[in-house]
Design an enzyme around this catalytic site. Structure first.
Site, PDB file in Angstrom:
ATOM      1  N   ARG A  83       0.858  -1.200   0.000  1.00  0.00           N
ATOM      2  CA  ARG A  83       0.000   0.000   0.000  1.00  0.00           C
ATOM      3  C   ARG A  83       0.893   1.249   0.000  1.00  0.00           C
ATOM      4  O   ARG A  83       1.225   1.787   1.053  1.00  0.00           O
ATOM      5  CB  ARG A  83      -0.907  -0.011   1.222  1.00  0.00           C
ATOM      6  CG  ARG A  83      -2.039  -1.043   1.169  1.00  0.00           C
ATOM      7  CD  ARG A  83      -2.900  -0.935   2.423  1.00  0.00           C
ATOM      8  NE  ARG A  83      -4.206  -1.538   2.257  1.00  0.00           N
ATOM      9  CZ  ARG A  83      -4.578  -2.695   2.816  1.00  0.00           C
ATOM     10  NH1 ARG A  83      -3.733  -3.375   3.546  1.00  0.00           N
ATOM     11  NH2 ARG A  83      -5.807  -3.159   2.627  1.00  0.00           N
ATOM     12  N   ARG A 122       1.053  -1.190  -5.337  1.00  0.00           N
ATOM     13  CA  ARG A 122      -0.169  -0.518  -5.763  1.00  0.00           C
ATOM     14  C   ARG A 122       0.096   0.983  -5.795  1.00  0.00           C
ATOM     15  O   ARG A 122       0.617   1.542  -4.824  1.00  0.00           O
ATOM     16  CB  ARG A 122      -1.301  -0.829  -4.786  1.00  0.00           C
ATOM     17  CG  ARG A 122      -2.610  -0.177  -5.207  1.00  0.00           C
ATOM     18  CD  ARG A 122      -3.755  -0.609  -4.352  1.00  0.00           C
ATOM     19  NE  ARG A 122      -3.676  -0.043  -3.018  1.00  0.00           N
ATOM     20  CZ  ARG A 122      -4.547  -0.319  -2.060  1.00  0.00           C
ATOM     21  NH1 ARG A 122      -5.539  -1.165  -2.280  1.00  0.00           N
ATOM     22  NH2 ARG A 122      -4.436   0.222  -0.865  1.00  0.00           N
ATOM     23  N   GLU A 171     -12.400  -3.939  -7.507  1.00  0.00           N
ATOM     24  CA  GLU A 171     -13.024  -3.524  -6.245  1.00  0.00           C
ATOM     25  C   GLU A 171     -14.221  -2.608  -6.477  1.00  0.00           C
ATOM     26  O   GLU A 171     -14.841  -2.136  -5.540  1.00  0.00           O
ATOM     27  CB  GLU A 171     -11.994  -2.878  -5.299  1.00  0.00           C
ATOM     28  CG  GLU A 171     -11.200  -1.751  -5.900  1.00  0.00           C
ATOM     29  CD  GLU A 171     -10.105  -1.216  -4.979  1.00  0.00           C
ATOM     30  OE1 GLU A 171     -10.139  -1.467  -3.760  1.00  0.00           O
ATOM     31  OE2 GLU A 171      -9.210  -0.520  -5.491  1.00  0.00           O
ATOM     32  N   ASN A 192     -12.548  -5.481   0.439  1.00  0.00           N
ATOM     33  CA  ASN A 192     -12.928  -4.433   1.400  1.00  0.00           C
ATOM     34  C   ASN A 192     -13.819  -3.401   0.721  1.00  0.00           C
ATOM     35  O   ASN A 192     -14.858  -3.006   1.243  1.00  0.00           O
ATOM     36  CB  ASN A 192     -11.694  -3.702   1.947  1.00  0.00           C
ATOM     37  CG  ASN A 192     -10.755  -4.623   2.685  1.00  0.00           C
ATOM     38  OD1 ASN A 192     -11.145  -5.711   3.070  1.00  0.00           O
ATOM     39  ND2 ASN A 192      -9.519  -4.201   2.875  1.00  0.00           N
ATOM     40  N   ASP A 193     -13.363  -2.951  -0.449  1.00  0.00           N
ATOM     41  CA  ASP A 193     -14.156  -1.952  -1.165  1.00  0.00           C
ATOM     42  C   ASP A 193     -15.271  -2.597  -1.967  1.00  0.00           C
ATOM     43  O   ASP A 193     -16.375  -2.060  -2.046  1.00  0.00           O
ATOM     44  CB  ASP A 193     -13.257  -1.124  -2.091  1.00  0.00           C
ATOM     45  CG  ASP A 193     -12.583   0.003  -1.321  1.00  0.00           C
ATOM     46  OD1 ASP A 193     -13.275   0.668  -0.539  1.00  0.00           O
ATOM     47  OD2 ASP A 193     -11.369   0.186  -1.486  1.00  0.00           O
ATOM     48  N   ARG A 232     -17.737   0.776   4.575  1.00  0.00           N
ATOM     49  CA  ARG A 232     -16.949  -0.261   5.252  1.00  0.00           C
ATOM     50  C   ARG A 232     -16.562   0.106   6.681  1.00  0.00           C
ATOM     51  O   ARG A 232     -16.201  -0.755   7.474  1.00  0.00           O
ATOM     52  CB  ARG A 232     -15.696  -0.584   4.441  1.00  0.00           C
ATOM     53  CG  ARG A 232     -14.736   0.569   4.297  1.00  0.00           C
ATOM     54  CD  ARG A 232     -13.725   0.342   3.181  1.00  0.00           C
ATOM     55  NE  ARG A 232     -12.422  -0.085   3.668  1.00  0.00           N
ATOM     56  CZ  ARG A 232     -11.354  -0.257   2.914  1.00  0.00           C
ATOM     57  NH1 ARG A 232     -11.428  -0.073   1.603  1.00  0.00           N
ATOM     58  NH2 ARG A 232     -10.213  -0.647   3.404  1.00  0.00           N
ATOM     59  N   CYS A 255      -7.085  -9.573  -2.054  1.00  0.00           N
ATOM     60  CA  CYS A 255      -6.198  -8.914  -1.086  1.00  0.00           C
ATOM     61  C   CYS A 255      -6.970  -8.155  -0.011  1.00  0.00           C
ATOM     62  O   CYS A 255      -6.376  -7.453   0.791  1.00  0.00           O
ATOM     63  CB  CYS A 255      -5.218  -7.995  -1.786  1.00  0.00           C
ATOM     64  SG  CYS A 255      -6.025  -6.626  -2.628  1.00  0.00           S
TER      65      CYS A 255
HETATM   66  C1  PEP Z   1      -9.643  -3.558  -0.684  1.00  0.00           C
HETATM   67  O1  PEP Z   1     -10.401  -2.645  -0.997  1.00  0.00           O
HETATM   68  O2  PEP Z   1     -10.022  -4.705  -0.418  1.00  0.00           O
HETATM   69  C2  PEP Z   1      -8.198  -3.313  -0.555  1.00  0.00           C
HETATM   70  C3  PEP Z   1      -7.340  -4.282  -0.349  1.00  0.00           C
HETATM   71  O3  PEP Z   1      -7.790  -2.020  -0.591  1.00  0.00           O
HETATM   72  P1  PEP Z   1      -7.848  -1.032   0.663  1.00  0.00           P
HETATM   73  O4  PEP Z   1      -8.316  -1.811   1.850  1.00  0.00           O
HETATM   74  O5  PEP Z   1      -6.468  -0.495   0.823  1.00  0.00           O
HETATM   75  O6  PEP Z   1      -8.840  -0.032   0.181  1.00  0.00           O
HETATM   76 MG    MG Z   2      -9.604  -0.753  -1.764  1.00  0.00          MG
END
Ligand code: PEP
Ligand code: MG
Length: 596
Positions: free
Chosen positions: A296, A336, A434, A457-458, A468, A505
């Protein structure tokens, strides 16, 4: 006996006696006016104290680099930056010169105003920098007062430290062999102290509210850093239960280690680590990470300092590329590009948007700030000359964005070629899946990238329209909602058809149930906080490929008859039949110090 709940900050179970650390809050600040004739001497006193503080901090950087990790030493490198900050220095000197304040009062006044600015920031990471400023102030005050290091350095027998809060400096001076754990009133899982505790392997619970007033020096306490609980003066029964827990944890760790040594079997999915600048790479090999599936990079911007220069970025990415090489010849780091916006705001960012999660974030921001984008791409490319790196675009919604990003990459490559700077000409480029549009168009994207990384996550928040980070709608945040499953399935299948890899991820990769489901649906990699890898490996090795295929078929059928909870329970039952220890594994590996 009383049990207090706080934030699970660093995993582990310990039982021990309390060392109550009062910290330096009680030290009275000397405050007086100096006569005109002494201004020069007071300025000299301040400068000498700064020079001594700098020497001390340089010593700490060297010590922490060798004892803990180079990345941890960054905390103290940042302290040096704060100490040498010209605005701070001239403000302190002006206060001594113009208002004739003594050095201590001048330092306190200036630090306080900067501290308040940090405390007002939205980003929790930046807010946390106020604590760093505190730490630097306390250190220079100690030097001015001629006091030695803190009382913590005097500890000579095994104890659990209980304190209001600990600064990073206090944490690294803890004599490791005598510190069983620590518990604090304040602090969060993302603080520097939390990172240090995890890197040093010290179980810790923070954010306990008033734990310092509930214990006395010498009390016995049980500290559960995995679930964030502290029990004061436990009764015999509780003590015995806790002892069993400690033994069970040891057994589990041994069993997980054993499964690592067993020959490959079960599902063949790459297990990768999610990493970020500022957190050490040292433990990745021990957890058996096969590479870094998500770096990240935005944390280089969120550190509170100014925008990182191309050189600073190149150095950071090169460190990651080299660390990846130590995980195996095939291992790589997936860097990323700047995923800024949403809940991650950087210094000097544009005016707040009404809907930041739906706004100008990530790749959208980079395509609108090509100067920042090209600088970052050049830095990643330069680092790629040192080993295996890959580039990942976040938050891609349309094929045009992907093509524009690739055009920027080609420009950055051309710039380096012209300058004769080497880089990996064949660097793999992937995109995050995502945003629902990307998942629905996965077949289109798969033709133009060399890998997918599904950010659950997104993805979950955008599919379910549930923030979230908002507790009120967390019941809607359902990774096993059929809508989410169908999208993950589509992405994995499109990737397989195009012959490209596809990993997950998001946090869901570290949940044994969800990880098994994604693997059954055909994802080829799972990237998570490294500490979860041993447990996920054990779980995946217990699943035969033919059983996984059957599970995928069952889940696809359930998607037209069932809701999220039923599907989760179905996959869980499937696992429990194969792994009787599943409940313990889930309990012992509950998120401790979540990544984000
Ligand atoms: C996600 O969105 O799952 C991701 C890995 O990115 P971040 O949590 O950094 O937004
Ligand atoms: Mg994300």
């Amino acid at each position: 006996m009383v049990t207090v709940s706080g934030t699970a900050t660093s995993r582990g179970f310990v039982s021990g006696t309390v060392f109550l650390y009062a910290g330096e809050h009680d030290v009275v600040l000397p405050e007086y006016t100096i006569p005109e004739s002494k201004v020069g001497a007071e300025l000299a006193r301040y400068r000498e104290a700064r020079a001594e503080t700098r020497r001390q901090l340089e010593g700490v950087v060297a010590d922490v680099s060798s004892r803990v990790a180079s990345a941890e030493a960054d905390i103290f490198r940042n302290h040096l930056v704060m100490l040498e900050d010209e605005v701070i220095i001239s403000s302190v000197e002006n206060a001594i010169r113009d208002e004739r304040l003594n050095a201590e009062a001048a330092i306190h006044r200036v630090s306080d105003s900067f501290r308040k600015t940090f405390e007002r920031m939205n980003d929790p990471y930046l807010r946390e920098r106020a604590r760093d400023l505190d730490d630097v102030e306390r250190r220079i005050m100690r030097v001015l007062a001629g006091r030695a290091e803190t009382a913590l350095t005097q500890i000579t027998s095994p104890v659990i430290v209980v304190a209001d809060d600990l600064t990073p400096s206090e944490t690294v001076t803890l004599p490791r062999k005598f510190i069983l754990g620590f518990a604090t009133n304040h602090g969060s899982a993302t603080s520097h102290v939390a990172l240090l505790a995890r890197a040093m392997g010290i179980p810790a619970v923070t954010g306990l509210g008033d734990i310092t007033s509930r214990v006395q020096a010498g009390d016995r306490i049980l500290l559960d850093g995995t679930h964030g609980e502290v029990t004061v003066n436990p009764d015999r029964n509780t003590r015995e239960q806790f002892a069993r827990l400690i033994w069970r944890e040891r057994e589990l760790m041994a069993a997980l280690e054993e499964s690592r040594l067993q020959p490959e079997r079960g599902l063949n999915v790459k297990l990768l680590a999610n990493v970020q600048p500022g957190v050490p790479f040292g433990s990745l090999a021990a957890f058996g990470a096969e590479g870094m599936g998500l770096y990240r990079s935005e944390y280089l911007w969120l550190g509170g300092a100014d925008e990182p220069t191309e050189n600073v970025q190149t150095t950071a990415y090169t460190e990651a590329v080299k660390a990846a090489a130590s995980l195996g010849s095939e291992a790589r780091v997936v860097i990323r590009v700047l995923d800024i916006g949403g809940d991650k705001m950087m210094k000097g960012a544009a005016a707040r948007e009404p809907n930041p999660f739906l706004g100008n974030r990530s790749i959208r921001f980079l395509l609108s700030r090509k100067d920042i984008f090209r600088t970052q791409l050049r830095a990643i490319l330069k680092a790629s000359a040192n080993g295996n790196a890959a580039i990942l675009y976040p938050m891609v919604a349309t094929i045009e964005e992907l093509r524009q990003a690739n055009a920027e990459l080609r420009t950055a490559m051309e710039q380096l070629r012209m300058a004769g700077i080497p880089f990996d000409e064949r660097i793999p480029v992937g995109c995050m899946i995502e945003i629902p549009s990307a998942a629905l168009n996965a077949d289109l994207f798969a033709k133009e990238v060399s890998f997918f990384s599904i950010g659950t996550n997104d993805l979950v928040q955008y599919v379910m329209a549930a923030d979230r980070g908002n507790e009120q709608v967390s019941y809607l945040y359902q990774p096993t909602n059929p809508a989410v499953i169908k999208l993950v399935d589509m992405a994995a299948q499109a990737a397989a058809k195009a012959g490209i890899s596809c990993s997950v991820c998001g946090e869901s990769a570290s949940d044994p149930v969800l990880a098994s489901l994604w693997a059954a649906l055909g994802v080829t990699g799972l990237s998570m906080s490294a500490g979860y890898i041993p447990a996920i490996r054990k779980v995946l090795r217990s699943i035969e490929p033919s059983d996984a295929d059957a599970l995928a078929t069952e889940v696809r059928e359930l998607c037209s008859t069932a809701g999220a909870n039923e599907i989760y329970a179905h996959v869980r039952d499937f696992l429990v039949r194969r792994i009787p220890d599943l409940e313990d594994i889930q309990a012992f590996f509950a998120p401790s110090g979540t990544e984000r």
